[in-house]
Motif scaffolding. Structure first.
Motif, mmCIF file in Angstrom:
data_model
loop_
_atom_site.group_PDB
_atom_site.id
_atom_site.type_symbol
_atom_site.label_atom_id
_atom_site.label_comp_id
_atom_site.label_asym_id
_atom_site.label_seq_id
_atom_site.Cartn_x
_atom_site.Cartn_y
_atom_site.Cartn_z
ATOM 1 N N GLN A 1 16.465 26.066 -16.042
ATOM 2 C CA GLN A 1 15.177 25.604 -16.021
ATOM 3 C C GLN A 1 14.223 26.597 -15.980
ATOM 4 O OE1 GLN A 1 15.666 23.053 -12.301
ATOM 5 N NE2 GLN A 1 15.905 21.323 -13.633
ATOM 6 N N LEU A 2 13.136 26.389 -16.400
ATOM 7 C CA LEU A 2 12.093 27.483 -16.321
ATOM 8 C C LEU A 2 11.296 26.948 -15.347
ATOM 9 C CD1 LEU A 2 10.732 28.355 -19.932
ATOM 10 C CD2 LEU A 2 12.026 29.686 -18.437
ATOM 11 N N HIS A 3 11.192 28.081 -14.385
ATOM 12 C CA HIS A 3 10.091 27.788 -12.847
ATOM 13 C C HIS A 3 8.968 28.769 -13.259
ATOM 14 C CE1 HIS A 3 10.347 26.958 -8.876
ATOM 15 N NE2 HIS A 3 9.807 28.056 -8.578
ATOM 16 N N PRO A 4 7.922 28.039 -13.438
ATOM 17 C CA PRO A 4 6.528 28.783 -13.674
ATOM 18 C C PRO A 4 6.027 29.165 -12.159
ATOM 19 C CG PRO A 4 6.125 26.609 -13.705
ATOM 20 C CD PRO A 4 7.675 26.404 -13.566
ATOM 21 N N HIS A 5 5.176 30.128 -12.312
ATOM 22 C CA HIS A 5 4.498 30.922 -11.040
ATOM 23 C C HIS A 5 3.342 31.474 -11.690
ATOM 24 C CE1 HIS A 5 5.859 34.992 -11.891
ATOM 25 N NE2 HIS A 5 7.177 34.297 -12.204
ATOM 26 N N PRO A 6 2.440 31.798 -10.500
ATOM 27 C CA PRO A 6 1.327 32.578 -10.959
ATOM 28 C C PRO A 6 1.580 34.037 -11.483
ATOM 29 C CG PRO A 6 0.921 31.385 -8.964
ATOM 30 C CD PRO A 6 2.444 31.160 -9.262
ATOM 31 N N GLN A 7 0.708 34.642 -12.062
ATOM 32 C CA GLN A 7 0.909 35.793 -12.753
ATOM 33 C C GLN A 7 1.388 36.867 -11.629
ATOM 34 O OE1 GLN A 7 -1.572 37.623 -15.553
ATOM 35 N NE2 GLN A 7 -0.061 39.185 -15.975
ATOM 36 N N THR A 8 2.225 37.791 -11.375
ATOM 37 C CA THR A 8 2.711 38.571 -10.545
ATOM 38 C C THR A 8 3.063 40.001 -11.229
ATOM 39 O OG1 THR A 8 4.955 38.042 -10.383
ATOM 40 C CG2 THR A 8 3.619 37.073 -8.882
ATOM 41 N N GLN A 9 3.194 41.066 -10.332
ATOM 42 C CA GLN A 9 3.459 42.392 -10.828
ATOM 43 C C GLN A 9 4.699 43.085 -10.150
ATOM 44 O OE1 GLN A 9 2.042 43.649 -13.614
ATOM 45 N NE2 GLN A 9 1.141 41.578 -13.821
ATOM 46 N N SER A 10 5.241 42.455 -9.346
ATOM 47 C CA SER A 10 6.631 42.865 -8.680
ATOM 48 C C SER A 10 7.606 41.704 -8.353
ATOM 49 C CB SER A 10 6.041 43.705 -7.440
ATOM 50 O OG SER A 10 5.658 42.762 -6.473
ATOM 51 N N ALA A 11 8.880 42.150 -8.003
ATOM 52 C CA ALA A 11 9.834 40.944 -7.667
ATOM 53 C C ALA A 11 9.323 40.452 -6.362
ATOM 54 C CB ALA A 11 11.323 41.605 -7.794
ATOM 55 N N ILE A 12 8.892 40.976 -5.445
ATOM 56 C CA ILE A 12 8.408 40.446 -4.257
ATOM 57 C C ILE A 12 7.353 39.471 -4.098
ATOM 58 C CG2 ILE A 12 7.785 40.849 -1.738
ATOM 59 C CD1 ILE A 12 9.359 43.545 -1.858
ATOM 60 N N GLN A 13 6.371 39.892 -5.227
ATOM 61 C CA GLN A 13 5.259 39.070 -5.137
ATOM 62 C C GLN A 13 5.613 37.968 -5.969
ATOM 63 O OE1 GLN A 13 2.421 41.373 -7.512
ATOM 64 N NE2 GLN A 13 1.728 42.624 -5.776
ATOM 65 N N THR A 14 6.564 38.235 -7.040
ATOM 66 C CA THR A 14 7.196 36.776 -7.660
ATOM 67 C C THR A 14 7.778 35.928 -6.920
ATOM 68 O OG1 THR A 14 7.345 38.373 -9.685
ATOM 69 C CG2 THR A 14 8.802 36.248 -9.598
ATOM 70 N N ALA A 15 8.594 36.480 -6.063
ATOM 71 C CA ALA A 15 9.458 35.396 -5.079
ATOM 72 C C ALA A 15 8.512 34.585 -4.216
ATOM 73 C CB ALA A 15 10.441 36.123 -4.310
ATOM 74 N N ILE A 16 7.555 35.393 -3.684
ATOM 75 C CA ILE A 16 6.594 34.505 -2.733
ATOM 76 C C ILE A 16 5.591 33.579 -3.640
ATOM 77 C CG2 ILE A 16 4.388 35.261 -1.446
ATOM 78 C CD1 ILE A 16 5.816 37.883 -0.790
ATOM 79 N N ALA A 17 5.233 34.072 -4.700
ATOM 80 C CA ALA A 17 4.375 32.942 -5.672
ATOM 81 C C ALA A 17 5.060 32.012 -6.048
ATOM 82 C CB ALA A 17 3.775 33.949 -6.820
ATOM 83 N N ALA A 18 6.267 32.125 -6.346
ATOM 84 C CA ALA A 18 7.150 31.155 -6.979
ATOM 85 C C ALA A 18 8.051 30.316 -5.967
ATOM 86 C CB ALA A 18 8.379 31.880 -7.892
ATOM 87 N N HIS A 19 7.677 30.713 -4.721
ATOM 88 C CA HIS A 19 8.306 30.066 -3.559
ATOM 89 C C HIS A 19 9.988 29.821 -3.750
ATOM 90 C CE1 HIS A 19 4.559 28.822 -2.119
ATOM 91 N NE2 HIS A 19 4.321 28.422 -3.551
ATOM 92 N N VAL A 20 10.354 31.299 -3.959
ATOM 93 C CA VAL A 20 11.763 31.362 -4.110
ATOM 94 C C VAL A 20 12.440 32.349 -3.303
ATOM 95 C CG1 VAL A 20 13.601 32.588 -5.880
ATOM 96 C CG2 VAL A 20 11.678 31.077 -6.879
ATOM 97 N N PRO A 21 13.569 31.997 -2.521
ATOM 98 C CA PRO A 21 13.885 33.075 -1.336
ATOM 99 C C PRO A 21 14.217 34.448 -2.166
ATOM 100 C CG PRO A 21 15.211 30.868 -1.373
ATOM 101 C CD PRO A 21 14.251 30.961 -2.752
ATOM 102 N N LEU A 22 13.901 35.387 -1.587
ATOM 103 C CA LEU A 22 14.033 36.750 -2.150
ATOM 104 C C LEU A 22 15.494 37.031 -2.401
ATOM 105 C CD1 LEU A 22 11.493 38.566 0.142
ATOM 106 C CD2 LEU A 22 11.400 38.434 -2.289
ATOM 107 N N ALA A 23 16.487 36.415 -1.538
ATOM 108 C CA ALA A 23 17.703 36.879 -2.059
ATOM 109 C C ALA A 23 18.288 36.211 -3.288
ATOM 110 C CB ALA A 23 18.624 36.366 -0.532
ATOM 111 N N GLN A 24 17.612 35.154 -3.604
ATOM 112 C CA GLN A 24 18.118 34.573 -4.750
ATOM 113 C C GLN A 24 17.303 34.984 -6.263
ATOM 114 O OE1 GLN A 24 17.470 30.111 -4.403
ATOM 115 N NE2 GLN A 24 18.964 30.249 -2.764
ATOM 116 N N LEU A 25 16.254 35.672 -5.927
ATOM 117 C CA LEU A 25 15.584 36.368 -7.184
ATOM 118 C C LEU A 25 16.293 37.533 -7.489
ATOM 119 C CD1 LEU A 25 13.448 36.527 -9.346
ATOM 120 C CD2 LEU A 25 11.897 37.632 -7.706
ATOM 121 N N ALA A 26 17.007 37.584 -8.604
ATOM 122 C CA ALA A 26 17.733 38.782 -9.186
ATOM 123 C C ALA A 26 16.988 39.613 -10.039
ATOM 124 C CB ALA A 26 19.024 38.499 -10.239
#
Length: 168
Positions: A19-44
């Motif tokens: 599935q594609l999971h959209p999120h606001p534009q980000t510039q780092s993995a940590i920002q992406t996890a926060i913006a996408a409401h994804v646990p940091l441990a699950q974002l590879a």
């Protein structure tokens, strides 16, 4: 929201349900996890490394972690350094700089992933555009990683742990 063409073809060839999971534009993995409401441990996240030969290695680890380069050098018996972001476009031609998918085989790059990712029920990876993630099950992640090297290759920063507790 778009999926890099090379990544889309690779997922289709391997019959991966995602599935594609959209999120606001980000510039780092940590920002992406926060913006996408994804646990940091699950974002590879993917980090491209180069050795003197030259050869390349894509290190895949949780968003919160950093590559433990010294450990990796001991494992691989060769020195490594990070590939500068300005050079990433030549390896990931259909991705925006810094939005590297964590699937080296799609781009014919050797890969090693951190064992902690195997403990996650769902894995999210960059889709190549800073605005979407590919969401796959752990089973499908393991299918895609079959035959790839894996080890505990990351270290966590105490300041990053504090960030994760504050925002996620």
């Amino acid at each position: 929201m778009s999926l890099a063409a090379t990544l889309a073809q690779y997922l289709q060839q391997n019959q991966v349900n995602y599935q594609l999971h959209p999120h606001p534009q980000t510039q780092s993995a940590i920002q992406t996890a926060i913006a996408a409401h994804v646990p940091l441990a699950q974002l590879a996240k993917a980090v491209l490394l180069e050795s003197p030969q030259p050869s390349y290695l894509l290190a895949v680890l949780p968003a919160l972690a950093r590559v433990h380069i010294e450990l990796l050098e001991d494992l691989m018996e060769t020195p490594f350094h990070l590939v500068p972001e300005r050079r990433l476009q030549s390896y990931f031609h259909d991705c925006l700089p810094g939005a590297i998918p964590a699937l080296g085989a799609a781009y014919t790059i050797q890969l090693i992933y951190d064992d902690t990712l195997l403990q996650q029920p769902t894995i999210y990876i960059e889709a190549g555009d800073h605005e979407s993630l590919v969401c796959i099950s752990n089973d499908q992640f393991q299918q895609l990683m079959k035959g790839q090297m894996h080890e505990h290759i990351c270290q966590q920063s105490s300041s990053l742990v504090m960030i994760s507790r504050k925002f996620v």
